[in-house]
Design a protein around this motif. Structure first.
Motif, PDB file in Angstrom:
ATOM      1  N   ALA A 180      71.656 -24.193   6.152  1.00  0.00           N
ATOM      2  CA  ALA A 180      70.518 -23.328   5.833  1.00  0.00           C
ATOM      3  C   ALA A 180      69.167 -23.951   6.150  1.00  0.00           C
ATOM      4  O   ALA A 180      68.189 -23.725   5.448  1.00  0.00           O
ATOM      5  CB  ALA A 180      70.576 -22.917   4.347  1.00  0.00           C
ATOM      6  N   SER A 181      69.126 -24.775   7.221  1.00  0.00           N
ATOM      7  CA  SER A 181      67.875 -25.382   7.704  1.00  0.00           C
ATOM      8  C   SER A 181      67.277 -26.396   6.752  1.00  0.00           C
ATOM      9  O   SER A 181      66.116 -26.764   6.876  1.00  0.00           O
ATOM     10  CB  SER A 181      66.806 -24.328   8.006  1.00  0.00           C
ATOM     11  OG  SER A 181      67.299 -23.406   8.932  1.00  0.00           O
ATOM     12  N   GLU A 182      68.047 -26.846   5.806  1.00  0.00           N
ATOM     13  CA  GLU A 182      67.534 -27.856   4.905  1.00  0.00           C
ATOM     14  C   GLU A 182      67.546 -29.215   5.610  1.00  0.00           C
ATOM     15  O   GLU A 182      68.371 -29.457   6.499  1.00  0.00           O
ATOM     16  CB  GLU A 182      68.388 -27.918   3.630  1.00  0.00           C
ATOM     17  CG  GLU A 182      67.641 -28.457   2.427  1.00  0.00           C
ATOM     18  CD  GLU A 182      68.471 -28.429   1.153  1.00  0.00           C
ATOM     19  OE1 GLU A 182      67.881 -28.522   0.075  1.00  0.00           O
ATOM     20  OE2 GLU A 182      69.717 -28.320   1.227  1.00  0.00           O
ATOM     21  N   ALA A 183      66.602 -30.099   5.224  1.00  0.00           N
ATOM     22  CA  ALA A 183      66.578 -31.479   5.731  1.00  0.00           C
ATOM     23  C   ALA A 183      66.244 -32.375   4.562  1.00  0.00           C
ATOM     24  O   ALA A 183      65.242 -32.158   3.881  1.00  0.00           O
ATOM     25  CB  ALA A 183      65.543 -31.623   6.845  1.00  0.00           C
TER      26      ALA A 183
ATOM     27  N   THR B  52      63.155 -22.016   2.972  1.00  0.00           N
ATOM     28  CA  THR B  52      62.869 -23.441   2.749  1.00  0.00           C
ATOM     29  C   THR B  52      61.362 -23.661   2.667  1.00  0.00           C
ATOM     30  O   THR B  52      60.575 -22.870   3.195  1.00  0.00           O
ATOM     31  CB  THR B  52      63.386 -24.333   3.903  1.00  0.00           C
ATOM     32  OG1 THR B  52      62.884 -23.822   5.148  1.00  0.00           O
ATOM     33  CG2 THR B  52      64.899 -24.383   3.955  1.00  0.00           C
TER      34      THR B  52
ATOM     35  N   TYR C 146      71.091 -17.729   1.051  1.00  0.00           N
ATOM     36  CA  TYR C 146      69.816 -17.117   1.420  1.00  0.00           C
ATOM     37  C   TYR C 146      69.281 -16.259   0.281  1.00  0.00           C
ATOM     38  O   TYR C 146      69.313 -15.026   0.332  1.00  0.00           O
ATOM     39  CB  TYR C 146      69.950 -16.361   2.735  1.00  0.00           C
ATOM     40  CG  TYR C 146      70.305 -17.318   3.854  1.00  0.00           C
ATOM     41  CD1 TYR C 146      69.333 -18.150   4.393  1.00  0.00           C
ATOM     42  CD2 TYR C 146      71.615 -17.451   4.304  1.00  0.00           C
ATOM     43  CE1 TYR C 146      69.653 -19.085   5.378  1.00  0.00           C
ATOM     44  CE2 TYR C 146      71.944 -18.381   5.280  1.00  0.00           C
ATOM     45  CZ  TYR C 146      70.952 -19.193   5.815  1.00  0.00           C
ATOM     46  OH  TYR C 146      71.271 -20.123   6.773  1.00  0.00           O
TER      47      TYR C 146
ATOM     48  N   SER D 215      59.099 -34.781   7.377  1.00  0.00           N
ATOM     49  CA  SER D 215      60.078 -33.867   8.014  1.00  0.00           C
ATOM     50  C   SER D 215      61.147 -33.365   7.064  1.00  0.00           C
ATOM     51  O   SER D 215      62.166 -32.829   7.510  1.00  0.00           O
ATOM     52  CB  SER D 215      60.769 -34.526   9.216  1.00  0.00           C
ATOM     53  OG  SER D 215      59.818 -34.949  10.146  1.00  0.00           O
ATOM     54  N   GLU D 216      60.930 -33.499   5.792  1.00  0.00           N
ATOM     55  CA  GLU D 216      61.898 -32.966   4.842  1.00  0.00           C
ATOM     56  C   GLU D 216      61.734 -31.450   4.755  1.00  0.00           C
ATOM     57  O   GLU D 216      60.649 -30.894   4.973  1.00  0.00           O
ATOM     58  CB  GLU D 216      61.680 -33.602   3.465  1.00  0.00           C
ATOM     59  CG  GLU D 216      62.929 -33.598   2.614  1.00  0.00           C
ATOM     60  CD  GLU D 216      62.733 -34.309   1.277  1.00  0.00           C
ATOM     61  OE1 GLU D 216      63.756 -34.648   0.659  1.00  0.00           O
ATOM     62  OE2 GLU D 216      61.591 -34.524   0.851  1.00  0.00           O
ATOM     63  N   ALA D 217      62.829 -30.742   4.447  1.00  0.00           N
ATOM     64  CA  ALA D 217      62.792 -29.289   4.221  1.00  0.00           C
ATOM     65  C   ALA D 217      63.703 -28.996   3.049  1.00  0.00           C
ATOM     66  O   ALA D 217      64.867 -29.391   3.062  1.00  0.00           O
ATOM     67  CB  ALA D 217      63.248 -28.527   5.466  1.00  0.00           C
TER      68      ALA D 217
ATOM     69  N   MET E   4      65.321 -26.287   0.094  1.00  0.00           N
ATOM     70  CA  MET E   4      65.596 -24.899  -0.241  1.00  0.00           C
ATOM     71  C   MET E   4      64.541 -24.412  -1.240  1.00  0.00           C
ATOM     72  O   MET E   4      64.118 -25.164  -2.124  1.00  0.00           O
ATOM     73  CB  MET E   4      66.988 -24.758  -0.870  1.00  0.00           C
ATOM     74  CG  MET E   4      68.143 -25.217   0.017  1.00  0.00           C
ATOM     75  SD  MET E   4      68.225 -24.416   1.648  1.00  0.00           S
ATOM     76  CE  MET E   4      68.640 -22.717   1.186  1.00  0.00           C
TER      77      MET E   4
END
Lengths: 336, 336, 336, 336
Positions: free
Chosen positions: B160-163, C16, C59, C161-163, C165
């Motif tokens: 889900a595009s998390e990093a 996110t 989502y 660069s963290e993302a 939820m």
């Protein structure tokens, strides 16, 4: 050798540490032969004996004692060396029960979900082959596991007139439920009241780390303990020593606080034993220490912090109590 | 045998799982020879190199990767078998640093007390004798401990595009910091994104349980990993397998939740492997399981739940991946 | 007055903080008229729309944004003043869902018990009378409660660069779920990346403290936010200001750490604003502070620490941003 | 009206709940005029009276009582209505002390950092103007805050011969430290032993939420309590009722478990009072409930769950005890 045997009558069992008189007085140097009942008071004897039906809450986890140690005063330390811990029967028992255990809602981690089923498992105990046999309740799966007897509960009376249910581990000891408390181990307990008033119970034929379902392979035990008194040396939390390791315990919630207490005590103890600076001791324990989990199901959780004595040179640990008691235990065993 | 070597340039190091493209694509069945930098990016090289001065926060704990595994899709599992993990230098390093570690206030367990001193310890690494040497910073105390190399960090991209920062362990893996992740072990990671995107880092020459001061004996490593893809089999949390044990991990706060996750996974996995009823599996794990502590210092804490495979009969574990990869590893080592 | 309206298309919603480009750029001083979707993406519209069936995990909890604020750089602070928050529909919705909420086992507080039933409650929203109406699903019990609209989620992109939820609250903001985030309040968020990249979502018509069942009275909102940029002033954790109070937030597990973070920030902020010594500020907050609970159900828990500004004399708070934005908000409302 | 006055001599103060005989017997329906000493036993009287020097640990937090209530048996509930709580002196005191408080390492959240400084703050108490005055120790900052008197500690004897230090809150009551325990409030306590054996202490002139530094504005109090006995109705955890609200308490660690206990009790109590299905009650409390923090510094943390009675229709709460006692209190006050 001063050997004393004691088997409690049903009405002599204790359900608290503190709050009741001693069942007897022992001299330092005594070897005590004790009978301890299982955590269910021996009332769960088959798969249909549900604890919630056959036991009377909260009278669970009885201990044998307390014993007054002659000369023990606040600020001293009791050394209890477990010479042997042997199952008293050829069976043992484990159960789930409602709102108890690590993978269920409890009265503290309160949930709206219905409780898990209450189920009893009976184990065969083979003292010759040193095994216990697990049998699944549904299906015919069975497996043998090593017999590895231990006591879940050991402690002294807390100070200041406090009395705690035996189920609760804290600075006075109690229901720590660590498999490290085997035969061959010396437990050090700080004395809070005159005589110390120690008691022992909750034998397990073996236990997984954390006692995740809430009970171990529960058994009555015939246990032999040698008692020594170390005057003028306090002990903040229960400590253990075996031939190869130092161990500190911590009991609290959340579990990281049990970890912190035990590691903090091991670091400061290491610093005292070696003369190392506090941060140097912190570093040494960080790389050399182990952290066996005790229980993650009781009213406090328990962690143990453990360090090989070999990393410390030749420290003087409680005036050599462990090796003295070890020798006394060997003499006792040789004399049987 | 398909062997690929990769040594990242400084600007190829990753600081997140997710959020960046692969450094390369590998076929299932590949043996990967990797160089991993230490958690300080190799910048702490002496006792005067304080991490807070020589490192750039939060760019710590770099990993090598990520690697795209051909054919990996969400719902599959990556099997990473660690064939060998060898220190790349003859020294390693450990430190305290401000507001990090289990026995200090942190940015999360926020306290008003000033931080502990920032101190660096340098270790000598002797790969022949398989030892590391601790030296106290104050006084002349020194002791050798066994070399026991491991990786603190391994994981895949979250979904889900998390990093996530590499410092954080969670369901995708990350900085679990468990000494169980040694050579000879297979790690199973559930795939969340196409290619899986796994990475490895944070080598330790050895580590105590919980990494109590916040860092282990940190070292760059030359590590060899064999990669396999198990199609259509999901894995909820990172799992490990060695020749004798199954292991489940859990990473969360408080520490009892990390314990719960890991034990829950081990119980349900045991039930699936054996056909045991869920409560029967709960009972078996309760008496036969171990619970080695991973870390109690990172942004999530990690616990491992561990069970001897011997207690389970002859279960089919991930289609036999571990023994196949074990054999591949032996062939690789024999070929060097 | 620079007024900009934005209503996201379904494919413009974000899940996110971090990891995606801005939907637009706004100048400091802008008034933004936003539409935000409810936490279910508007898909739960009746008691038969079970979230687990009609929503696509993970989502959930979409936010509107992110917006790039011209000139915002790491080390600055964004001030977001909520001029108005009004339900976009005449209904709202709440649900339980499996393994979510404070009184049920979850994926983190992992339990073997089956999950609670998944149930949907529909609320009538009366914007004139400022009420929402609760109706029991079983029986005919009904009661009106005050309409008290708020946003559960507001935040900026994390650094490095963290993302994350949107469901997770942390130092960057996120799903804090505090009822204190009402119209009339200014939220301060530290900037981690160029442009700040703030987003807003998860409107609630009202919410109890802790959001104990896991969801509030969930609603799409028409919300008006005034944006200001405070250059060169960092903010470690999200802070709030209303006409009478300072507020600091903390989001972590266990809940005491969320409390510690929020109180620590309030104490140090109070010390900075007043020149009080740190322990004097600690004492003042100890006696004068409140601690409204945010959420006790999300992936991190949130606490708010709150102090009457009247206790602090006449401190200079973020260069007077709140009163300036308050005035701008009044002008905006007067102009409609 | 049956009015009884009691002022304990110094050697009559209690430091445990349980473990000691009653200081007197009261009939249900009695109005008790009590003097309670402050948490330091009145020994901290100026800024140079450091608690660690002038107090004798662990003899802190004395309570007045215990009182035997005629006819009280296990399974009953005591209703204690606080008619008035008035400071007994024109000064009050607060302190930090070593290893106590939420923003410092403690004996449980064990840290290696040195403790915070031990500092005493003296407050002026103006009973006419209903204020207390804070004075910074360093600098000349001063501020008035509202006088809002409360009792930190109220409880009964635990069952099964347990005796708990008064500092510890649990299911029997104890040191909950919630500002909700004001004059006008009725406290319900489940009876565990014959006579109930309730006691009261630890008056605060006011307290912030969580008592973050570890102590409130501590004061001796003249307190008037009306006592009623509700036969055959058990109460699992202490509950409170004021004219407008129901309140449940929970005391445990970690803090989320205190929250869970209190919310769980409020949900089940709501369900019982209204006939609502459990999940319907969960939903109602989720949207309508508050969660005032009690303490986040004691040996257990305390949370309160609070719901407006107006949301419940016209439920029968403890047979109308609160309104009866309210009337009795008004008659008492009118008679002075």
């Amino acid at each position: 050798m001063n050997v004393v045997s004691y088997r409690p009558a049903a009405d002599e069992l204790s359900y608290t540490f503190g709050g009741r008189p001693a069942v007897g007085t022992v001299e330092p140097g005594t070897v005590l032969e004790l009978y301890t009942e299982d955590c269910f008071g021996g009332r769960v004897r088959g798969v249909d004996d549900l604890p919630s039906a056959v036991c009377e809450f909260p009278y669970l986890n009885p201990v044998t004692g307390p014993f007054h140690v002659r000369g023990a005063e606040p600020g001293d330390t009791l050394a209890l060396h477990f010479i042997s811990i042997e199952p008293a029967r050829d069976w043992a028992v484990s159960t789930t029960f409602p709102h108890f255990g690590a993978l269920t809602g409890t009265h503290t981690t309160a949930m709206l979900q219905p409780p898990l089923d209450e189920v009893v498992w009976m184990y065969e105990v083979d003292k010759e082959r040193r095994t216990v046999t697990y049998r699944a309740r549904r299906g015919d799966f069975t497996v043998e596991m090593p017999l590895d007897p231990m006591h879940g509960t050991v402690g002294v009376a807390p100070g200041a007139s406090e009395a705690r249910m035996t189920i609760t581990p804290d600075a006075h000891g109690g229901n720590m439920d660590t498999p490290e408390l085997r035969a061959g181990v010396t437990v050090y307990l700080g004395v809070n009241v005159e005589g110390g008033l120690f008691a022992v119970g909750d034998g397990h034929c073996r236990q997984g780390h954390g006692e995740v379902c809430g009970t171990a392979v529960e058994a009555a035990m015939n246990t032999v303990v040698a008692v020594e008194l170390i005057k003028g040396v306090p002990t903040p939390w229960p400590r253990l020593e075996d031939d190869a390791h130092l161990m500190s315990t911590g009991s609290a919630r959340p579990l990281e606080d049990a970890y912190r207490i035990s590691q903090h005590d091991l670091v400061t103890w290491t610093s005292t034993l070696t003369g190392l600076d506090l941060l140097d001791a912190y570093q040494l324990v960080s790389q050399g220490g182990e952290a066996p989990v005790g229980n993650v199901c009781d009213t406090n959780y328990t962690m143990v912090a453990k360090l090989p004595k070999a990393y410390l040179g030749t420290p003087d640990i409680y005036e050599g109590a462990h090796s003295r008691l070890r020798t006394l235990g060997e003499r006792y065993l040789a004399s049987r």
